[in-house]
Structures are given as structure tokens and as C-alpha cells.
Design a protein around this motif. Structure first.
Motif, PDB file in Angstrom:
ATOM      1  N   THR A   1       0.916  -1.277   0.126  1.00 14.90           N
ATOM      2  CA  THR A   1       0.066  -0.075  -0.095  1.00 14.90           C
ATOM      3  C   THR A   1       0.822   1.240   0.017  1.00 14.90           C
ATOM      4  O   THR A   1       0.668   2.091  -0.735  1.00 14.90           O
ATOM      5  CB  THR A   1      -0.944  -0.042   1.185  1.00 14.90           C
TER       6      THR A   1
ATOM      7  N   ASP B   1       1.709   6.657  -6.944  1.00 16.97           N
ATOM      8  CA  ASP B   1       0.752   7.898  -7.314  1.00 16.97           C
ATOM      9  C   ASP B   1       1.639   9.269  -6.995  1.00 16.97           C
ATOM     10  O   ASP B   1       1.187  10.144  -7.731  1.00 16.97           O
ATOM     11  CB  ASP B   1      -0.610   7.833  -6.595  1.00 16.97           C
TER      12      ASP B   1
ATOM     13  N   HIS C   1       2.128   1.722  -3.438  1.00 21.41           N
ATOM     14  CA  HIS C   1       1.179   2.252  -4.307  1.00 21.41           C
ATOM     15  C   HIS C   1       0.998   3.809  -4.119  1.00 21.41           C
ATOM     16  O   HIS C   1       0.753   4.573  -5.165  1.00 21.41           O
ATOM     17  CB  HIS C   1      -0.230   1.667  -3.898  1.00 21.41           C
TER      18      HIS C   1
END
Length: 234
Positions: A75, A82, A78
């Protein structure tokens, strides 16, 4: 390996280590500024290992050729991908992707606030991997090593001083109470935290094939903890 999996699971889920948005912003800005200070030149290839949310890695990217952010938590990776999608010289890599990189891929490797969460076997394995990934004239910064005589009170006072200096003291006082009853506190009691004297950690680095020097100050906000600069031998 279970120790690593348990800690990765913690960092991969919502937690309250940072007391508010101001805390997390100041923390990662200070860390990025410190890392930028270690970058040897504009062509340097930098690895920030166990980087966490790394909110301000663009500061490092401005003074380096490439910056690789690596964290075991999916996570977190991720979020990093981004956040820095528009920064061309920042890449995000899993530990498995690092293992596939060729020897000498980096001129600077930074592992801040990582070793306390590792078993000795895991630490030795990572030191061998970092040595492989370092260029012959590269440097490894291992920061926030906790000595055996540094405990919870030291952490508390260091946090409160940091909070007072950066405008989130009230939130820190509330956060201290919250953290005491959090999953972090329970996991830390269950798994423990690795601690090393300066001499012990120097010996570990030497055995792993590095020369080592203690830096004048710790890279994190607690001055009772220790940071080292290590260079590969041979």
C-alpha cells in the motif's frame, strides 16, 4: 521472517504513529533534507530503503540523477507511485525488484529507522544486499539505531521537543496517549525492538564488509539514537 511480516503488515495498514498532518509533513521534509545532504553529486543514484510515505522525496530528486524509493508494504508503494508519478527521476521498487538489480546500482543507500524492526539474521542479509547494490565508492547511511540504554522516556521527550519546535505540541500530547494503547505498542511489546551499542553495530558493519563511522548527529529527531556512515571494503 515472521518479525518482518508482522511489521510490514502494521505499516501497510492505517496507524497513528504520526499525530497529525503537520507531524508527518515536517518529519518527511526533515528526512528528505537530510538525505539530500548526503548525496555526493548530481549524477548520484540514491536508494531510500524502508522509505515509508517519503512525502518530500522530490527534495532529494532535485540533487540526484535517480532516486529509488523502496518499501516492503504494498500500500505504501502504491501511494508513492501515485505521489511521484510526475517526477521522472523518482522510481518505486519492491524488495524483490531491488534483488534483481545489478551490483553497484547505487552511489548512496539510506536506511533510516529500519534496523530496530529486524532480527539479526534479517539485518545481516540486508547488509549483504546493500553491499552488493553499492558502487565501490558508494556510501550506506544507517540511521536511528537505538542503543540499549535508550527507552520510552527518551523517545517521549524527544517527540515533545520536536513537536514544540514545529508547532504540533498539543497534538503530540494527545498522540502519546493514543499510541500507548495502539497496535504499534502491542506489536512492539510482542516482537521487541532491536538495540545495539555503538561498538556492537560497528562490529556488525565491519563483519558485513564495511568501514564505519558514527555521524555527529542522528538523522531522526531523537539525538540519543545513532546514525552511521558505512563504505564497502575492497
Amino acid at each position: 521472517m515472521s518479525t518482518i511480516r508482522d511489521w510490514v503488515g502494521f505499516w501497510d495498514s492505517p496507524h497513528s504513529i504520526y499525530v497529525n498532518a503537520r507531524h508527518i509533513d515536517v518529519h518527511y521534509r526533515d528526512i528528505a533534507t537530510a538525505i539530500a545532504g548526503f548525496v555526493p553529486g548530481p549524477q548520484a543514484r540514491v536508494l531510500d530503503f524502508g522509505c515509508g510515505e517519503a512525502l518530500h522525496s522530490d527534495i532529494v530528486a532535485k540533487v540526484a540523477r535517480t532516486v529509488v524509493l523502496s518499501d516492503a508494504a504494498p500500500t505504501v508503494r502504491h501511494h508513492l507511485a501515485d505521489r511521484f508519478r510526475a517526477v521522472p527521476n523518482i522510481q518505486v521498487a519492491s524488495p524483490e525488484q531491488l534483488a534483481a538489480m545489478p551490483p553497484g546500482s547505487f552511489d548512496l543507500i539510506v536506511a533510516n529507522s529500519v534496523v530496530q524492526y529486524l532480527s539479526r539474521d534479517n539485518l545481516d542479509g540486508l547488509l549483504a544486499e546493500w553491499r552488493r547494490l553499492l558502487a565501490p565508492d558508494g556510501a550506506l547511511i544507517v540511521a536511528d539505531v537505538i542503543p540499549p540504554d535508550v527507552g520510552a522516556l527518551s523517545d517521549l521527550f524527544a517527540l515533545l521537543r520536536y513537536a514544540a519546535a514545529n508547532g504540533f505540541l498539543v497534538a503530540a500530547l494527545v498522540g502519546v496517549v493514543r499510541t500507548a494503547f495502539s497496535s504499534y505498542s502491542k506489536l512492539r511489546q510482542q516482537l521487541g525492538i532491536a538495540k545495539y551499542t555503538e561498538e556492537e553495530f560497528r562490529a556488525i558493519l565491519t563483519k558485513a564488509g564495511f568501514t564505519a563511522e558514527r555521524l555527529p548527529g542522528n538523522m531522526e529527531h531523537n539525538p540519543a539514537r545513532i546514525s552511521f556512515r558505512a563504505r564497502p571494503v575492497g
